[in-house]
Write a protein that holds these residues in place. Sequence first.
Motif, PDB file in Angstrom:
ATOM      1  N   HIS A  25       0.761  -1.167  -0.117  1.00  0.00           N
ATOM      2  CA  HIS A  25      -0.166  -0.093  -0.102  1.00  0.00           C
ATOM      3  C   HIS A  25       1.249   1.213   0.004  1.00  0.00           C
ATOM      4  CE1 HIS A  25      -3.360   2.246   0.458  1.00  0.00           C
ATOM      5  NE2 HIS A  25      -2.888   3.301   1.492  1.00  0.00           N
ATOM      6  N   ALA A  26       0.904   2.441  -1.381  1.00  0.00           N
ATOM      7  CA  ALA A  26       1.167   3.701  -0.775  1.00  0.00           C
ATOM      8  C   ALA A  26       3.153   3.317  -0.931  1.00  0.00           C
ATOM      9  CB  ALA A  26       0.842   4.017  -0.318  1.00  0.00           C
ATOM     10  N   VAL A  27       3.698   2.297  -1.517  1.00  0.00           N
ATOM     11  CA  VAL A  27       5.140   1.856  -1.740  1.00  0.00           C
ATOM     12  C   VAL A  27       6.109   3.043  -1.954  1.00  0.00           C
ATOM     13  CG1 VAL A  27       6.291   0.022  -1.793  1.00  0.00           C
ATOM     14  CG2 VAL A  27       4.679  -0.309  -1.181  1.00  0.00           C
ATOM     15  N   LEU A  28       5.583   3.216  -3.305  1.00  0.00           N
ATOM     16  CA  LEU A  28       6.592   4.516  -4.102  1.00  0.00           C
ATOM     17  C   LEU A  28       6.010   5.774  -3.348  1.00  0.00           C
ATOM     18  CD1 LEU A  28       7.706   5.139  -6.466  1.00  0.00           C
ATOM     19  CD2 LEU A  28       6.041   5.261  -7.575  1.00  0.00           C
ATOM     20  N   PRO A  29       5.173   5.622  -2.913  1.00  0.00           N
ATOM     21  CA  PRO A  29       5.968   7.353  -2.358  1.00  0.00           C
ATOM     22  C   PRO A  29       6.326   7.359  -0.712  1.00  0.00           C
ATOM     23  CG  PRO A  29       3.365   6.963  -2.643  1.00  0.00           C
ATOM     24  CD  PRO A  29       3.886   5.932  -3.205  1.00  0.00           C
ATOM     25  N   VAL A  30       6.100   6.503  -0.656  1.00  0.00           N
ATOM     26  CA  VAL A  30       6.765   6.228   0.637  1.00  0.00           C
ATOM     27  C   VAL A  30       7.944   6.060   0.620  1.00  0.00           C
ATOM     28  CG1 VAL A  30       7.188   4.741   3.089  1.00  0.00           C
ATOM     29  CG2 VAL A  30       4.776   5.146   1.733  1.00  0.00           C
ATOM     30  N   VAL A  31       8.703   4.927  -0.229  1.00  0.00           N
ATOM     31  CA  VAL A  31      10.220   5.304  -0.268  1.00  0.00           C
ATOM     32  C   VAL A  31      10.678   6.297  -0.956  1.00  0.00           C
ATOM     33  CG1 VAL A  31      12.029   3.463  -2.249  1.00  0.00           C
ATOM     34  CG2 VAL A  31       9.658   2.237  -1.366  1.00  0.00           C
ATOM     35  N   ILE A  33       9.816   9.665  -0.258  1.00  0.00           N
ATOM     36  CA  ILE A  33       9.667  10.180   1.152  1.00  0.00           C
ATOM     37  C   ILE A  33      11.166  10.106   1.248  1.00  0.00           C
ATOM     38  CG2 ILE A  33       8.654  11.577   2.840  1.00  0.00           C
ATOM     39  CD1 ILE A  33       6.187  10.767   1.531  1.00  0.00           C
ATOM     40  N   CYS A  34      11.325   9.110   2.023  1.00  0.00           N
ATOM     41  CA  CYS A  34      12.420   8.747   2.402  1.00  0.00           C
ATOM     42  C   CYS A  34      13.361   8.699   1.936  1.00  0.00           C
ATOM     43  CB  CYS A  34      12.221   6.959   2.785  1.00  0.00           C
ATOM     44  SG  CYS A  34      10.685   7.106   3.706  1.00  0.00           S
ATOM     45  N   ALA A  35      13.455   8.204   0.487  1.00  0.00           N
ATOM     46  CA  ALA A  35      15.282   8.547   0.467  1.00  0.00           C
ATOM     47  C   ALA A  35      15.185   9.647  -0.582  1.00  0.00           C
ATOM     48  CB  ALA A  35      14.841   7.644  -1.319  1.00  0.00           C
ATOM     49  N   VAL A  36      13.938  10.423  -1.241  1.00  0.00           N
ATOM     50  CA  VAL A  36      14.930  12.264  -1.728  1.00  0.00           C
ATOM     51  C   VAL A  36      15.199  12.874  -0.415  1.00  0.00           C
ATOM     52  CG1 VAL A  36      13.007  14.209  -2.290  1.00  0.00           C
ATOM     53  CG2 VAL A  36      12.891  12.453  -3.682  1.00  0.00           C
ATOM     54  N   ALA A  62      -1.034   7.622   4.992  1.00  0.00           N
ATOM     55  CA  ALA A  62       0.538   7.246   4.392  1.00  0.00           C
ATOM     56  C   ALA A  62       1.765   8.201   4.386  1.00  0.00           C
ATOM     57  CB  ALA A  62       0.517   5.642   3.289  1.00  0.00           C
ATOM     58  N   VAL A  63       1.583   9.196   3.488  1.00  0.00           N
ATOM     59  CA  VAL A  63       2.621   9.877   3.324  1.00  0.00           C
ATOM     60  C   VAL A  63       2.446  10.840   4.237  1.00  0.00           C
ATOM     61  CG1 VAL A  63       2.901  11.969   2.088  1.00  0.00           C
ATOM     62  CG2 VAL A  63       2.164   9.928   0.333  1.00  0.00           C
ATOM     63  N   LEU A  64       1.670  11.701   4.527  1.00  0.00           N
ATOM     64  CA  LEU A  64       1.804  12.427   5.912  1.00  0.00           C
ATOM     65  C   LEU A  64       2.514  11.415   6.967  1.00  0.00           C
ATOM     66  CD1 LEU A  64      -2.034  13.876   6.031  1.00  0.00           C
ATOM     67  CD2 LEU A  64       0.512  15.468   4.937  1.00  0.00           C
ATOM     68  N   MET A  67       7.501  11.245  10.574  1.00  0.00           N
ATOM     69  CA  MET A  67       8.756   9.949  10.934  1.00  0.00           C
ATOM     70  C   MET A  67       9.938  10.747  10.314  1.00  0.00           C
ATOM     71  SD  MET A  67       6.490   6.435  11.028  1.00  0.00           S
ATOM     72  CE  MET A  67       5.539   5.238  11.660  1.00  0.00           C
ATOM     73  N   THR A  68      10.129  10.825   9.051  1.00  0.00           N
ATOM     74  CA  THR A  68      11.219  11.518   8.508  1.00  0.00           C
ATOM     75  C   THR A  68      11.448  13.048   9.851  1.00  0.00           C
ATOM     76  OG1 THR A  68      10.731  10.427   6.524  1.00  0.00           O
ATOM     77  CG2 THR A  68      13.000  11.144   6.680  1.00  0.00           C
TER      78      THR A  68
END
Length: 207
Positions: free
Chosen positions: A38-44, A46-49, A117-119, A124-125
């Motif tokens: 679920h929402a894997v692409l935006p989560v990944v 956000i973390c990487a960027v 998920a994005v928020l 968390m970041t």
Amino acid sequence: MTHGITTAALAGFGTGLSLIVAIGAQNAFVLRQGARRHAVLPVVAICAVSDLVLIVLGVAGVGAFVNAWPAALTVVGFAGGAFLICYGVLAARRVLRPVPGAALSTEGAAAGSARRAVLTCLAMTWLNPHVYLDTVLLLGSLAADRGDLRWAFGIGAALASLTWFTTLGYGARLLSGFLARPAAWRALDGLVAATMVTMGGMLLARA
């Protein structure tokens, strides 16, 4: 010169990876999202960027600061070493005294909307003080120690972040059964404890 750039980039990759793999709230969240698909692409992303931005700030800012005050490397070395050892001790404590319900739950309702998920991932970041120590201060000071090759070191660390979060997010679905076991988290925490204490000791020895 090319060999030096490659060596610095590989050092940055290894250092960045050793810091990022520590199991914390952010990584646990990415694991859950990946296991639930679920929402894997935006989560990944956000973390990487986010790591990329913080690493750039660290390499640029700390490098200039250290040039003005070389003793900063010693100060950051002591602070970073002490922090990593404390982090390792806490991980070791979780191995000896596991938290009830720490296993990854992959059943039940979906993880909520993509917006939620994005928020959550952003909070968390960017609201985690440890991320600033790891990226801006610790990686920044280690990069500054490389002199003219500091940007190669920083690029390596950023690639480590991208590799890790992509693997974590999209590979978690393959480990969903394994991650549902409390013993799996104890094993991961044991690895984290050994890595953090070793790195902390090395930083203190070099400071």
